[in-house]
Design a protein around this motif. Structure first.
Motif, PDB file in Angstrom:
ATOM      1  N   GLN A  67       1.825   5.098  -3.339  1.00  0.00           N
ATOM      2  CA  GLN A  67       1.141   3.890  -3.761  1.00  0.00           C
ATOM      3  C   GLN A  67       1.364   3.596  -5.233  1.00  0.00           C
ATOM      4  N   GLY A  79      -7.829  11.268  -3.573  1.00  0.00           N
ATOM      5  CA  GLY A  79      -8.621  11.167  -4.794  1.00  0.00           C
ATOM      6  C   GLY A  79      -9.554  12.340  -4.993  1.00  0.00           C
ATOM      7  N   GLU A  95     -11.430   9.310   1.029  1.00  0.00           N
ATOM      8  CA  GLU A  95     -10.552   8.597   0.098  1.00  0.00           C
ATOM      9  C   GLU A  95      -9.510   7.756   0.843  1.00  0.00           C
ATOM     10  N   GLU A  99      -8.867   3.834   0.424  1.00  0.00           N
ATOM     11  CA  GLU A  99      -7.604   3.354  -0.158  1.00  0.00           C
ATOM     12  C   GLU A  99      -6.652   2.758   0.869  1.00  0.00           C
TER      13      GLU A  99
HETATM   14 MN    MN Z   1      -6.805   7.778  -5.398  1.00  0.00          MN
END
Ligand code: MN
Ligand code: GTP
Ligand code: MN
Ligand code: MN
Ligand code: MN
Ligand code: MN
Length: 222
Positions: A67, A79, A95, A99
């Protein structure tokens, strides 16, 4: 001379060394911060046929996902995990939902390694050390395509922490394009090394080809 480290873990990078911990050692560090990231990818049987024409058709179908982060750096989805509230894998799943907009079950068996994050500056030695846990998960091509859609439609972090998902080009063009150009970009933490290590470990790119692409990427950077 460029090396990939000892090839057994993804902790060492080209630019800074950092240490690997066992999963148990990592979990025992309650004073550390923990973050989990994953490389989601899909594979295809056609890769087994090693002929060059087929590989050129097949390579774009391997879809390792990275990403573009809010800070302009490339990284893997995932994360910070709060171990007082959630397990490593549950935190990673949370996470990924934030995301990517898709809930995944990441398992302990998907864990690759745990590393102390490279210290970015002397000042950071006063803050708690960060341990990054890395996972890989092979999926079906349809699931990867679903992630790419959900990441821009239902993911709550889209446009905030995450500016977009990108596929990693695994091919190399004669002019040094493809993987070499991708590797020449800026990555967060040791994400570049995690990528290199994973491409080798999962036999997604041949060692000589990876070495060549890495050497070219350093020329592009310079
Ligand atoms: Mn992240
Ligand atoms: P916030 O919710 O904004 O706090 O972000 P997050 O929880 O999604 O955390 P993030 O993904 O930024 O990861 C936490 C920390 O881990 C970062 O500050 C980086 O230092 C490091 N990091 C981020 N991505 C990667 C990655 O792909 N690989 C490695 N090794 N470290 C990463
Ligand atoms: Mn996040
Ligand atoms: Mn977070
Ligand atoms: Mn967040
Ligand atoms: Mn945030």
């Amino acid at each position: 001379k460029h090396t990939y480290g000892d090839g057994n873990h993804s902790c060492s990078s080209l630019y800074m060394a950092s240490g690997q911990l066992s999963r148990a050692e990592a979990l025992a560090c309650s004073g550390c911060r923990h973050a989990c990231h994953v490389m989601l990818y899909c594979d295809t049987n056609t890769l087994l046929f090693g002929s060059i024409p087929i590989r050129h058709i097949v390579l774009p179908l391997l879809l390792p996902q990275m990403q573009m982060r809010f800070d302009g750096l490339l990284g893997f989805p995932g994360g910070f995990v709060n171990l007082s509230e959630e397990s490593l894998e549950a935190g990673l799943g949370r996470e990924l939902l934030e995301e990517l907009g898709v809930a995944f079950q990441i398992l302990e068996e998907d864990h690759v390694d745990s590393c102390f994050a490279p210290a970015s500056s002397p000042a950071s030695s006063t803050s708690p050390r960060l341990i990054t846990h890395f996972y890989t998960k092979k999926m079906e091509e349809g699931q990867i395509r679903a992630v790419e859609t959900a990441a821009v439609t239902t993911a709550t972090d889209h446009g905030q922490e995450v500016l977009g998902m990108v596929r990693v080009p695994l091919h190399s063009t004669k002019g040094g394009g493809g993987l070499a150009s991708f590797l020449s970009h800026s990555f967060v933490g040791n994400a570049r090394f995690q990528l290199l290590h994973t491409l080798l470990r999962l036999h997604l790119v041949a060692p000589e080809e990876l070495r060549e692409a890495l050497a070219r990427s350093l020329k592009i950077q310079a």
